[in-house]
Design a protein around this motif. Structure first.
Motif, PDB file in Angstrom:
ATOM      1  N   VAL A   7       1.046  -1.077   0.039  1.00  0.00           N
ATOM      2  CA  VAL A   7       0.112   0.523  -0.316  1.00  0.00           C
ATOM      3  C   VAL A   7       0.816   0.905  -0.317  1.00  0.00           C
ATOM      4  N   SER A   8       1.911   1.402   1.501  1.00  0.00           N
ATOM      5  CA  SER A   8       2.490   2.438   1.178  1.00  0.00           C
ATOM      6  C   SER A   8       3.472   2.558  -0.439  1.00  0.00           C
ATOM      7  N   VAL A  54      10.193   9.025   0.171  1.00  0.00           N
ATOM      8  CA  VAL A  54       9.667   8.472   0.976  1.00  0.00           C
ATOM      9  C   VAL A  54       8.879   6.811   0.504  1.00  0.00           C
ATOM     10  N   GLY A  55       9.307   6.122   0.010  1.00  0.00           N
ATOM     11  CA  GLY A  55       8.957   4.930  -0.302  1.00  0.00           C
ATOM     12  C   GLY A  55       9.678   3.693  -0.333  1.00  0.00           C
ATOM     13  N   ASP A 177       0.741  17.581   4.653  1.00  0.00           N
ATOM     14  CA  ASP A 177       2.119  16.865   5.401  1.00  0.00           C
ATOM     15  C   ASP A 177       1.409  17.509   6.874  1.00  0.00           C
ATOM     16  N   SER A 178       1.039  18.521   7.221  1.00  0.00           N
ATOM     17  CA  SER A 178       0.022  18.714   8.645  1.00  0.00           C
ATOM     18  C   SER A 178      -0.258  17.395   9.211  1.00  0.00           C
ATOM     19  N   ALA A 179      -1.129  16.213   8.081  1.00  0.00           N
ATOM     20  CA  ALA A 179      -1.847  15.989   9.430  1.00  0.00           C
ATOM     21  C   ALA A 179      -0.802  14.319   9.534  1.00  0.00           C
ATOM     22  N   LEU A 195      -2.018   7.195   6.112  1.00  0.00           N
ATOM     23  CA  LEU A 195      -2.181   8.801   5.226  1.00  0.00           C
ATOM     24  C   LEU A 195      -1.419   9.198   3.975  1.00  0.00           C
ATOM     25  N   ILE A 196      -0.831   8.581   3.838  1.00  0.00           N
ATOM     26  CA  ILE A 196       0.045   8.685   2.796  1.00  0.00           C
ATOM     27  C   ILE A 196      -0.286   8.190   1.479  1.00  0.00           C
ATOM     28  N   SER A 197      -0.666   6.876   1.726  1.00  0.00           N
ATOM     29  CA  SER A 197      -1.225   5.865   1.010  1.00  0.00           C
ATOM     30  C   SER A 197      -2.490   6.915   0.282  1.00  0.00           C
ATOM     31  N   TYR A 198      -3.028   6.675   1.365  1.00  0.00           N
ATOM     32  CA  TYR A 198      -4.444   7.193   0.512  1.00  0.00           C
ATOM     33  C   TYR A 198      -4.548   9.166   0.528  1.00  0.00           C
TER      34      TYR A 198
END
Length: 363
Positions: A7-8, A54-55, A177-179, A195-198
């Motif tokens: 997913v990520s 990030v990946g 990014d804030s989340a 969060l990153i995936s979605y």
């Protein structure tokens, strides 16, 4: 909560690939001076590198890359802003602006290592950077398309439109990014992968849409009208000189003609040229220049048998689709229909003349 690496990992890597392709594309596109292409290519290239890191971090647990991955976003807002603002200022000012806007993140990174080694502080600086550049780009957008005096006149409206989209993009990653930063502050990053995936899903679609539409968009011209205002005393004289310059030297036949170059030939500031056209004719510079191009094309359609594609190129248009659209908007007919109607009117005049000559000879 465990999150599968499938997913990520693929989504950031997909984002990285799309950004890398876009970096090459914007380097190739004709946005104006090469410095603008360089800043935009740098923006997408940085996006590719950030997404790749990030990946690696969330897909392979490459923890040693965390400092670099968390610092690079500080340069995203500056590079995007510099790409747009470089189309509004003289070349001699670009270096100073680049030094200011790219130097500030370097100073922040140095202070981070010296004063505070807390990544939450860095995250706050990144969010503040996004917010600041959203405001700066909005103020630039409010100046209107003719502020981009170093862009070819036929793309200034589209540059202004993409500036607005850039603001939306920065606002989106500000929220995302804030989340993620809040999640790290409260839960240690327990939900960061989700969060990153979605959050990356809409970004992938946005980048795909950009990749598809960007080449087409920058072959179009803006047809948005300006409110016609009462021209000032100097406007009439300036427009007379501008009309004469265009007619005498046929500068409109150059696809890459800019407001700045016209202003230099007239020895007046570029903003005065744009303002005179806006007030006196209720159009932007793209429409003003296209008026000459379309008149030239209409003459070629009526007087020659050249192909429409060749006429579009010879008249200063960078794309045939843009020529077709603008010609139909102004003349109410497609170029081929216009040529046929001119020929029909010509034949209607010639036939009676032939009849008169024949009658005169027989008598």
């Amino acid at each position: 909560m465990d999150t599968p690496t499938l997913v990520s990992l693929p989504l950031p890597m997909t984002t990285a690939l799309l950004c890398a392709v876009l970096a090459g594309l914007v380097w190739w596109l004709n946005l104006g001076p090469q410095r603008a292409n360089a800043f935009f290519a740098g923006f997408f290239g940085l996006g590719a590198m950030t997404s790749f890191l990030v990946g690696l971090r969330f897909g392979f647990g490459a923890e040693k890359l965390i400092p670099l991955q968390r610092m690079l976003p500080l340069f995203i807002g500056p590079l995007l802003y510099l790409g747009f603002v470089s189309l509004t200022v003289e070349k001699r000012h670009v270096f100073r602006l680049a030094l200011l806007h790219l130097g500030a993140p370097l100073v922040l990174i140095a202070l981070f290592f010296v004063i505070s080694n807390n990544f939450l502080t860095l995250d706050l600086a990144i969010s503040a950077s996004y917010a600041i550049y959203c405001i700066a780009m909005f103020l630039l957008w409010r100046r209107g398309p003719d502020a981009f005096i170093h862009a070819p006149v036929n793309v200034t409206g589209n540059v202004s439109s993409w500036l607005l989209r850039g603001i939306g993009f920065l606002a989106f990653i500000l929220v995302l990014d804030s989340a993620i930063a809040i999640d790290f502050a409260l839960t240690g990053g327990a939900y960061a992968s989700q969060l990153i995936s979605y959050g990356t899903v809409p970004m992938v679609f946005l980048l795909l849409a950009t990749l598809i539409t960007l080449p087409m968009v920058f072959s179009r011209s803006s047809a948005a009208p300006y409110p016609k205002a009462a021209p000032q005393t100097d406007d009439v004289e300036l427009l007379t000189r501008l009309d004469k310059l265009m007619e005498d030297h046929q500068l409109y036949l150059e696809p890459n003609i800019t407001v700045q170059r016209l202003a230099r030939r007239l020895s007046v500031p570029a903003r005065d040229v744009s303002a005179a056209v806006n007030r006196a004719q209720g159009t932007n510079m793209s429409q003003f220049v296209n008026r000459f191009r379309l008149a030239h094309a209409a003459r070629l359609l009526a007087d020659t048998d050249q192909s429409v594609a060749m006429i579009a190129t010879q008249s200063g248009f960078m794309s045939r689709s843009n020529f077709y659209r603008e010609f139909k908007r102004v003349y109410g007919q497609a170029p081929i229909e216009y040529r046929a109607s001119v020929k029909q009117r010509s034949d209607a005049v010639v036939q009676p003349l032939k009849s008169d000559v024949a009658q005169a000879q027989s008598s």
